[in-house]
Structures are given as structure tokens and as C-alpha cells.
Design a protein around this motif. Structure first.
Motif, short mmCIF file in Angstrom:
data_model
loop_
_atom_site.label_atom_id
_atom_site.label_comp_id
_atom_site.label_asym_id
_atom_site.label_seq_id
_atom_site.Cartn_x
_atom_site.Cartn_y
_atom_site.Cartn_z
N PHE A 265 29.65 30.47 33.98
CA PHE A 265 30.35 31.66 33.54
C PHE A 265 31.77 31.14 33.24
O PHE A 265 32.43 31.33 32.23
CB PHE A 265 30.46 32.68 34.62
N LEU A 266 32.43 30.35 34.25
CA LEU A 266 33.94 29.91 34.03
C LEU A 266 33.93 28.98 32.75
O LEU A 266 34.65 29.00 31.76
CB LEU A 266 34.38 29.27 35.13
N GLY A 267 32.97 28.07 32.56
CA GLY A 267 32.81 27.08 31.58
C GLY A 267 32.84 27.85 30.42
O GLY A 267 33.38 27.54 29.28
N TYR A 268 31.87 28.90 30.14
CA TYR A 268 31.56 29.64 29.02
C TYR A 268 32.80 30.29 28.42
O TYR A 268 33.34 30.59 27.40
CB TYR A 268 30.46 30.39 28.90
N LEU A 269 33.59 30.89 29.66
CA LEU A 269 34.86 31.57 29.35
C LEU A 269 35.69 30.60 28.69
O LEU A 269 36.49 31.06 27.45
CB LEU A 269 35.55 32.16 30.56
N TRP A 270 36.13 29.42 29.27
CA TRP A 270 36.86 28.42 28.38
C TRP A 270 36.30 28.17 27.16
O TRP A 270 37.12 27.93 26.28
CB TRP A 270 37.15 27.04 29.54
N SER A 271 35.01 27.66 26.97
CA SER A 271 34.55 27.31 25.61
C SER A 271 34.71 28.28 24.67
O SER A 271 34.81 28.02 23.25
CB SER A 271 33.04 26.91 25.87
N ARG A 272 34.54 29.51 24.96
CA ARG A 272 34.59 30.51 24.04
C ARG A 272 35.98 31.11 23.89
O ARG A 272 36.11 31.47 22.45
CB ARG A 272 33.74 31.87 24.64
N TYR A 273 36.81 31.29 24.58
CA TYR A 273 38.28 31.88 24.41
C TYR A 273 39.22 30.76 24.31
O TYR A 273 40.39 31.11 23.77
CB TYR A 273 38.48 32.77 25.31
N ARG A 274 39.29 29.70 24.84
CA ARG A 274 40.16 28.64 24.95
C ARG A 274 41.44 29.18 25.41
O ARG A 274 42.72 28.92 25.14
CB ARG A 274 40.36 28.14 23.69
N MET A 275 41.34 30.06 26.79
CA MET A 275 42.51 30.58 27.26
C MET A 275 42.34 30.22 28.82
O MET A 275 41.45 30.56 29.39
CB MET A 275 42.75 31.95 27.01
N MET A 276 43.50 29.93 29.41
CA MET A 276 43.48 29.86 30.94
C MET A 276 43.27 30.96 31.91
O MET A 276 43.00 30.92 32.93
CB MET A 276 44.62 28.87 31.17
N TRP A 277 44.03 31.93 31.20
CA TRP A 277 44.15 33.06 32.56
C TRP A 277 42.87 33.96 32.70
O TRP A 277 42.84 34.35 33.87
CB TRP A 277 44.93 34.35 31.69
N PRO A 278 41.84 34.02 31.94
CA PRO A 278 40.48 34.35 32.57
C PRO A 278 39.89 33.36 33.65
O PRO A 278 39.29 34.15 34.53
CB PRO A 278 39.68 34.46 31.25
N LEU A 279 40.01 32.30 33.37
CA LEU A 279 39.60 31.36 34.42
C LEU A 279 40.31 31.53 35.81
O LEU A 279 39.90 31.42 36.87
CB LEU A 279 39.65 29.72 34.09
N LEU A 280 41.93 31.58 35.66
CA LEU A 280 42.65 31.48 36.79
C LEU A 280 42.31 33.16 37.61
O LEU A 280 42.44 33.23 38.73
CB LEU A 280 44.04 31.54 36.39
N ALA A 281 42.04 33.99 36.71
CA ALA A 281 41.90 35.29 37.44
C ALA A 281 40.55 35.37 38.17
O ALA A 281 40.54 35.95 39.45
CB ALA A 281 41.70 36.43 35.99
N VAL A 282 39.66 34.86 37.62
CA VAL A 282 38.17 34.73 38.32
C VAL A 282 38.40 33.98 39.35
O VAL A 282 37.96 34.41 40.79
CB VAL A 282 37.11 34.16 37.39
N HIS A 283 38.79 32.79 39.13
CA HIS A 283 38.54 31.72 40.38
C HIS A 283 39.78 32.00 41.52
O HIS A 283 39.53 31.83 42.67
CB HIS A 283 39.16 30.26 39.66
N GLY A 284 40.98 32.55 40.97
CA GLY A 284 41.80 33.01 41.98
C GLY A 284 41.22 34.28 42.94
O GLY A 284 41.45 34.33 44.10
N ALA A 285 40.63 35.16 42.24
CA ALA A 285 40.03 36.39 42.95
C ALA A 285 38.94 35.77 43.97
O ALA A 285 38.73 36.13 44.85
CB ALA A 285 39.35 37.10 41.94
N VAL A 286 38.13 34.69 43.53
CA VAL A 286 37.16 34.03 44.44
C VAL A 286 37.82 33.80 45.85
O VAL A 286 37.15 34.06 46.88
CB VAL A 286 36.28 32.85 43.87
N ASN A 287 38.77 33.04 45.71
CA ASN A 287 39.68 32.78 46.98
C ASN A 287 40.38 33.66 47.47
O ASN A 287 40.36 33.75 48.84
CB ASN A 287 40.60 31.59 46.42
N ALA A 288 41.13 34.56 46.85
CA ALA A 288 42.10 35.36 47.47
C ALA A 288 41.47 36.89 47.73
O ALA A 288 41.93 37.64 48.78
CB ALA A 288 43.19 35.70 46.49
#
Length: 296
Positions: A265-288
């Protein structure tokens, strides 16, 4: 649909299906191992030994993958991420980054997965080594965005749809992740420092390394989906050191079936949109988010 040129060298084009099939088979075999061994309850955090059914981790990721594909309905193919077809720098960078990721997983496991080994190894292998590598080979490239609709609202705000769906399925409903009691055990200052440090060392550094650096370079060599699968498996593998039970086959299967699927999911977000904020929102949420939910 505009025509696109495959800029990968012929040998890499031939390797792409093999990498993709091998990676997907490994993910499938991991799921089969968990089902056959009855180990379908998996750990979802290193903070405690609580478990959830493994399919609870799949539902948000798979729905997110589908929505990434559908929103927006069309995006042109991104140009090659790095260099030209005859440039050796992308191949060297891709190989060294993959080796660093593998070494991080192995070394962290051998050292027990705790601190300070976790942070030190991560800063050395996932940050210092890449920066030295880029300095010695070539400047870190600007990562291109999809050719069509670069400035359009769909491309800018399209990630909101899969990210919001992932949030809703991950933290509400029958597949919701249980809240953590960490916030109740520490003072407010410690909680804030922990959230900030964890975001910087885990969410930010990992997404920059595994997606922006590692995946982008392997996309240049193998194409999007083989690179997504490869980076997902490498990212998942190091979690064995912090969430493992001591039984390596089951621990690897759990990591691939859990973080490996999330990595798609994270990789496809990056490959498709080429923006960091969706990755940081998802990964940050996993931890916080599980910690913050414990305050409610």
C-alpha cells in the motif's frame, strides 16, 4: 492513452517478472504458513505482545490499494526516476541500498532488536550510508511526478481518498487496532518527545529510505510493481527483530503477511502519486494513533 517508452536495460526487463513473481509467491507462502501452522494471530506492535487476526491488517491495505488505483481514474506514466538507460549509477545505488536494508534486518536481529542498536543501525545503514553513496556517485536526483495532471487537483488531493479509507478501516470497525496504554504510563512531556522522536526515526527515515530512495531506484531498473514488492519485503524483514517470538519461519511469515502487505500500500502510494505526505500520514499513524487513542 499516451505511448510510453520502457527505459530499462534489456536484462532488467527480463528480470522484472521473475522478481515480481518470486516476491508475490513469498507473500502467498507466508500466508499459507500462518494458516497451516495455526499462527494467524500476529503481533502488530513492538510495545507489547498483543495480537490481532492477520486479516485485520489486510483489509485496510487492500482497500487502500484498490482506491489508489481508482483515484484519480487516469495518470500518465512517470518518466524514469533516475539517470539514463546506460548510466551505471542507478544500478550501483540500487544494489547498495538493498544491501544496506538487508544488513539492517540481519544485524538488528543478531543484536536482539533493542536500543541503542535499533536507532544506531538505522542512522548508519538507512541514512549515513545512502548519503555517502549519493555523494560519491552522483547528486541525489529529483524524483519526478506523474506526467499527466501534475498540477491538477486530482493529483494533489487524490491521495486523500485511499489514506482516509485506510484510516477509517484501521482505527474503526471490526478490524480496528486496539489502543495502547502507553500514554497512561508516562507524563505529557515524555509522551510528546516519544511521538516526535518515533516519527522522525521511524516514519520519516523509513519512508525516505525504503520508498523515496530504494524503491525509486529499483523502479528504474525493474519497473513499478517489482520494485514495490522488493522494497516491501525488505522493509517487512527488519520487523522480525522487534516483533518476533523466536521462531524464525513464523516470525518471517508474520512480518511478510503484515508489514509486507502494508508495504504494498505504501509503495503504491509512492509510485502512483510521488508525494511524501500520504506515506508519512499512514506510517506516522501506525506508530502514533494507537498511543493517542489510549488518551480517550
Amino acid at each position: 492513452m499516451p505511448k510510453t517508452t520502457d527505459h530499462r536495460p534489456p536484462g532488467r526487463r527480463a528480470a522484472s517478472p521473475a522478481v515480481l513473481v518470486a516476491g508475490l509467491l513469498l507473500l502467498g507462502a507466508s500466508v499459507a504458513w500462518l494458516v497451516l501452522s495455526g499462527a494467524t494471530e500476529i503481533r502488530y506492535t513492538a510495545d507489547h505482545s498483543g495480537t490481532v487476526p492477520v486479516w485485520h491488517r489486510w483489509v485496510p491495505a487492500l482497500v487502500g490499494l484498490l482506491l489508489v488505483r481508482l483515484v484519480p481514474p487516469r495518470l500518465g506514466a512517470a518518466p524514469p526516476a533516475i539517470g539514463s538507460a546506460g548510466d551505471r549509477a542507478p544500478r550501483l545505488q540500487a544494489a547498495v541500498l538493498a544491501a544496506s536494508a538487508l544488513l539492517f534486518a540481519v544485524a538488528l536481529g543478531l543484536l536482539g532488536g533493542g536500543e541503542p542498536a535499533h536507532t544506531v543501525l538505522k542512522l548508519v545503514l538507512l541514512l549515513a550510508v545512502p548519503l555517502v553513496l549519493f555523494r560519491l556517485t552522483r547528486p541525489a536526483p529529483r524524483v519526478p511526478r506523474p506526467a499527466r495532471e501534475r498540477a491538477g487537483a486530482w493529483r494533489r488531493y487524490g491521495p486523500l481518498v485511499p489514506v482516509a479509507a485506510w484510516f477509517a478501516l484501521t482505527y474503526t470497525g471490526p478490524s480496528a487496532v486496539p489502543p495502547s496504554d502507553y500514554a497512561a504510563q508516562v507524563d505529557v512531556g515524555t509522551l510528546l518527545v516519544t511521538v516526535v522522536v518515533v516519527f522522525a526515526v521511524n516514519s520519516l527515515l523509513e519512508e525516505v529510505f525504503y520508498r523515496r530512495w530504494l524503491q525509486s531506484r529499483w523502479e528504474r531498473l525493474l519497473g513499478p510493481w517489482p520494485a514495490i514488492v522488493l522494497s516491501s519485503l525488505l522493509w517487512a524483514s527488519w520487523h522480525v527483530a522487534i516483533q518476533g517470538t523466536g521462531h524464525l519461519p513464523t516470525d518471517l511469515a508474520s512480518a511478510f503477511a503484515n508489514q509486507g502487505v502494508q508495504g504494498l500500500f505504501l509503495g503504491y502510494l509512492w509510485s502512483r502519486y510521488r508525494m511524501m505526505w500520504p506515506l508519512l500520514a499512514v506510517h506516522g499513524a501506525v506508530n502514533a494513533v494507537p498511543v493517542l487513542l489510549g488518551l480517550l
